[in-house]
Design a protein around this motif. Structure first.
Motif, PDB file in Angstrom:
ATOM      1  N   ALA A   1      25.380 -11.237   4.679  1.00  0.00           N
ATOM      2  CA  ALA A   1      23.927 -11.381   4.720  1.00  0.00           C
ATOM      3  C   ALA A   1      23.349 -11.346   6.130  1.00  0.00           C
ATOM      4  CB  ALA A   1      23.525 -12.679   4.016  1.00  0.00           C
ATOM      5  N   ILE A   2      24.036 -11.930   7.117  1.00  0.00           N
ATOM      6  CA  ILE A   2      23.472 -11.935   8.467  1.00  0.00           C
ATOM      7  C   ILE A   2      23.415 -10.520   9.049  1.00  0.00           C
ATOM      8  CG2 ILE A   2      23.793 -12.738  10.842  1.00  0.00           C
ATOM      9  CD1 ILE A   2      24.794 -15.383   9.697  1.00  0.00           C
ATOM     10  N   PRO A   3      24.516  -9.729   9.010  1.00  0.00           N
ATOM     11  CA  PRO A   3      24.394  -8.337   9.472  1.00  0.00           C
ATOM     12  C   PRO A   3      23.392  -7.531   8.649  1.00  0.00           C
ATOM     13  CG  PRO A   3      26.704  -8.981   9.343  1.00  0.00           C
ATOM     14  CD  PRO A   3      25.918 -10.065   8.683  1.00  0.00           C
ATOM     15  N   ALA A   4      23.344  -7.784   7.342  1.00  0.00           N
ATOM     16  CA  ALA A   4      22.387  -7.054   6.501  1.00  0.00           C
ATOM     17  C   ALA A   4      20.951  -7.407   6.889  1.00  0.00           C
ATOM     18  CB  ALA A   4      22.630  -7.369   5.029  1.00  0.00           C
ATOM     19  N   GLY A   5      20.699  -8.688   7.169  1.00  0.00           N
ATOM     20  CA  GLY A   5      19.357  -9.092   7.590  1.00  0.00           C
ATOM     21  C   GLY A   5      18.964  -8.453   8.913  1.00  0.00           C
ATOM     22  N   ILE A   6      19.916  -8.367   9.844  1.00  0.00           N
ATOM     23  CA  ILE A   6      19.650  -7.691  11.124  1.00  0.00           C
ATOM     24  C   ILE A   6      19.346  -6.212  10.888  1.00  0.00           C
ATOM     25  CG2 ILE A   6      20.683  -7.002  13.327  1.00  0.00           C
ATOM     26  CD1 ILE A   6      22.344  -9.633  13.148  1.00  0.00           C
ATOM     27  N   TRP A   7      20.153  -5.572  10.025  1.00  0.00           N
ATOM     28  CA  TRP A   7      19.939  -4.154   9.731  1.00  0.00           C
ATOM     29  C   TRP A   7      18.558  -3.921   9.111  1.00  0.00           C
ATOM     30  CZ3 TRP A   7      19.789  -1.970   4.626  1.00  0.00           C
ATOM     31  CH2 TRP A   7      19.635  -0.572   4.633  1.00  0.00           C
ATOM     32  N   LEU A   8      18.121  -4.823   8.237  1.00  0.00           N
ATOM     33  CA  LEU A   8      16.811  -4.660   7.596  1.00  0.00           C
ATOM     34  C   LEU A   8      15.667  -4.734   8.600  1.00  0.00           C
ATOM     35  CD1 LEU A   8      17.194  -6.716   4.286  1.00  0.00           C
ATOM     36  CD2 LEU A   8      17.228  -4.233   4.576  1.00  0.00           C
ATOM     37  N   THR A   9      15.840  -5.489   9.687  1.00  0.00           N
ATOM     38  CA  THR A   9      14.781  -5.534  10.707  1.00  0.00           C
ATOM     39  C   THR A   9      14.672  -4.203  11.441  1.00  0.00           C
ATOM     40  OG1 THR A   9      16.268  -6.405  12.421  1.00  0.00           O
ATOM     41  CG2 THR A   9      15.117  -8.009  11.043  1.00  0.00           C
ATOM     42  N   ARG A  10      15.781  -3.431  11.429  1.00  0.00           N
ATOM     43  CA  ARG A  10      15.759  -2.098  12.043  1.00  0.00           C
ATOM     44  C   ARG A  10      15.323  -1.035  11.046  1.00  0.00           C
ATOM     45  NH1 ARG A  10      17.110  -6.209  15.267  1.00  0.00           N
ATOM     46  NH2 ARG A  10      18.133  -5.570  17.201  1.00  0.00           N
ATOM     47  N   SER A  11      15.475  -1.316   9.767  1.00  0.00           N
ATOM     48  CA  SER A  11      15.081  -0.377   8.706  1.00  0.00           C
ATOM     49  C   SER A  11      14.225  -1.115   7.684  1.00  0.00           C
ATOM     50  CB  SER A  11      16.323   0.213   8.030  1.00  0.00           C
ATOM     51  OG  SER A  11      17.187   0.807   8.973  1.00  0.00           O
ATOM     52  N   PRO A  12      13.017  -1.529   8.065  1.00  0.00           N
ATOM     53  CA  PRO A  12      12.195  -2.394   7.204  1.00  0.00           C
ATOM     54  C   PRO A  12      11.824  -1.778   5.859  1.00  0.00           C
ATOM     55  CG  PRO A  12      10.943  -1.595   9.102  1.00  0.00           C
ATOM     56  CD  PRO A  12      12.361  -1.233   9.343  1.00  0.00           C
ATOM     57  N   ARG A  13      11.913  -0.447   5.730  1.00  0.00           N
ATOM     58  CA  ARG A  13      11.562   0.170   4.441  1.00  0.00           C
ATOM     59  C   ARG A  13      12.551  -0.212   3.347  1.00  0.00           C
ATOM     60  NH1 ARG A  13      14.119   5.355   3.589  1.00  0.00           N
ATOM     61  NH2 ARG A  13      15.675   5.790   5.197  1.00  0.00           N
TER      62      ARG A  13
ATOM     63  N   ARG B   1      17.310 -13.473   3.597  1.00  0.00           N
ATOM     64  CA  ARG B   1      15.857 -13.578   3.766  1.00  0.00           C
ATOM     65  C   ARG B   1      15.491 -14.299   5.053  1.00  0.00           C
ATOM     66  NH1 ARG B   1      13.254 -16.280  -1.240  1.00  0.00           N
ATOM     67  NH2 ARG B   1      14.398 -18.050  -0.373  1.00  0.00           N
ATOM     68  N   ASN B   2      16.205 -15.375   5.378  1.00  0.00           N
ATOM     69  CA  ASN B   2      15.876 -16.128   6.589  1.00  0.00           C
ATOM     70  C   ASN B   2      16.260 -15.378   7.858  1.00  0.00           C
ATOM     71  OD1 ASN B   2      15.287 -18.140   4.649  1.00  0.00           O
ATOM     72  ND2 ASN B   2      15.769 -19.734   6.123  1.00  0.00           N
ATOM     73  N   THR B   3      17.370 -14.643   7.816  1.00  0.00           N
ATOM     74  CA  THR B   3      17.738 -13.827   8.983  1.00  0.00           C
ATOM     75  C   THR B   3      16.674 -12.770   9.237  1.00  0.00           C
ATOM     76  OG1 THR B   3      20.103 -14.161   8.527  1.00  0.00           O
ATOM     77  CG2 THR B   3      19.511 -12.324   9.967  1.00  0.00           C
ATOM     78  N   TYR B   4      16.267 -12.103   8.184  1.00  0.00           N
ATOM     79  CA  TYR B   4      15.233 -11.060   8.303  1.00  0.00           C
ATOM     80  C   TYR B   4      13.912 -11.658   8.776  1.00  0.00           C
ATOM     81  CZ  TYR B   4      11.862  -7.516   6.803  1.00  0.00           C
ATOM     82  OH  TYR B   4      10.832  -6.600   6.758  1.00  0.00           O
ATOM     83  N   ALA B   5      13.489 -12.751   8.136  1.00  0.00           N
ATOM     84  CA  ALA B   5      12.199 -13.357   8.492  1.00  0.00           C
ATOM     85  C   ALA B   5      12.224 -13.925   9.908  1.00  0.00           C
ATOM     86  CB  ALA B   5      11.849 -14.456   7.492  1.00  0.00           C
ATOM     87  N   GLY B   6      13.362 -14.514  10.305  1.00  0.00           N
ATOM     88  CA  GLY B   6      13.450 -15.105  11.636  1.00  0.00           C
ATOM     89  C   GLY B   6      13.312 -14.074  12.742  1.00  0.00           C
TER      90      GLY B   6
END
Length: 216
Positions: A35-47, A99-104
């Motif tokens: 989840a932590i790497p996935a959350g980081i990746w989502l901040t780079r690919s928000p779509r 969710r928290n990694t992405y939101a943070g």
């Protein structure tokens, strides 16, 4: 619970508590590693953020007994109950951490990111020196929520023979013995409180302020 009851079941409670911790700890390690790497990746690919977080939301809504039941017939997984429990608990732990990694990271002031770029920080340096330290409180909050959730749901793992404190709860319900129910429920609640407190201390310890060079 009187002294004779504790002398009779004390060793078993200890063994089952260790099993409970092992199931929860293994699931949390897998969940954090995903989840932590996935959350980081989502901040780079928000779509991709809405569909990915939506999928983890759906996993969270599946009743725990149903989740264990879905996994039982699967090859390899169904051979060992502990594998079923760890996979199910990992699925339940993904949402709060992701969710928290992405939101943070997304909540960081864009000005700081622009300053980091202006002073020549690479993407990797920006991530480890600015984004993760500033998002640490969000990430640890997600880890705390996921850990407490896993400890609670892990009691259901006894239904598929995975062990843990849920064994005492199920035996107590079957035999209408409230002492056995409490012998499983009270240690599980204590484990959740201890884990939450320990992660709270870690959150304070590893919360790092923004680097001076990156402040506007």
């Amino acid at each position: 619970m009187n002294r004779s009851f504790l002398s009779q079941y004390g060793a078993e409670i200890g063994t089952l508590a260790i099993e409970h911790l092992w199931l929860t700890g293994a699931a949390m390690l897998f969940a954090a590693a995903i989840a932590i790497p996935a959350g980081i990746w989502l901040t780079r690919s928000p779509r991709w953020a809405k569909p990915v977080i939506g999928i983890t939301n759906v996993l969270q809504t599946i009743p725990s007994l149903a989740m264990f039941g879905f996994l039982l017939p699967l090859p390899w997984l169904g051979e060992r109950a502990a594998r079923i429990a760890i996979i199910a608990l990992t699925a339940y732990a993904l949402l709060p951490i992701l969710r928290n990694t992405y939101a943070g990271i997304r909540s960081i002031d864009p000005t700081l990111i622009e300053v980091a770029r202006a002073i020549g920080l690479t993407n990797r340096q920006r991530l480890f020196k600015i984004e993760l330290p500033l998002a640490a409180s969000f990430i640890f909050a997600g880890l705390r929520t996921a850990t407490v959730t896993c400890i609670g749901i892990a009691t259901i793992a006894a239904a598929v023979g995975a062990g843990g404190l849920g064994e005492l709860i199920f035996r107590g319900v079957a035999s209408v013995d409230n002492r056995l129910v409490l012998a499983g429920a009270v240690p599980a609640a204590l484990l959740a409180l201890i884990a939450d407190g320990a992660l709270g201390l870690l959150e304070k310890r590893f919360k790092v302020p923004a680097p001076e060079s990156a402040r506007p």
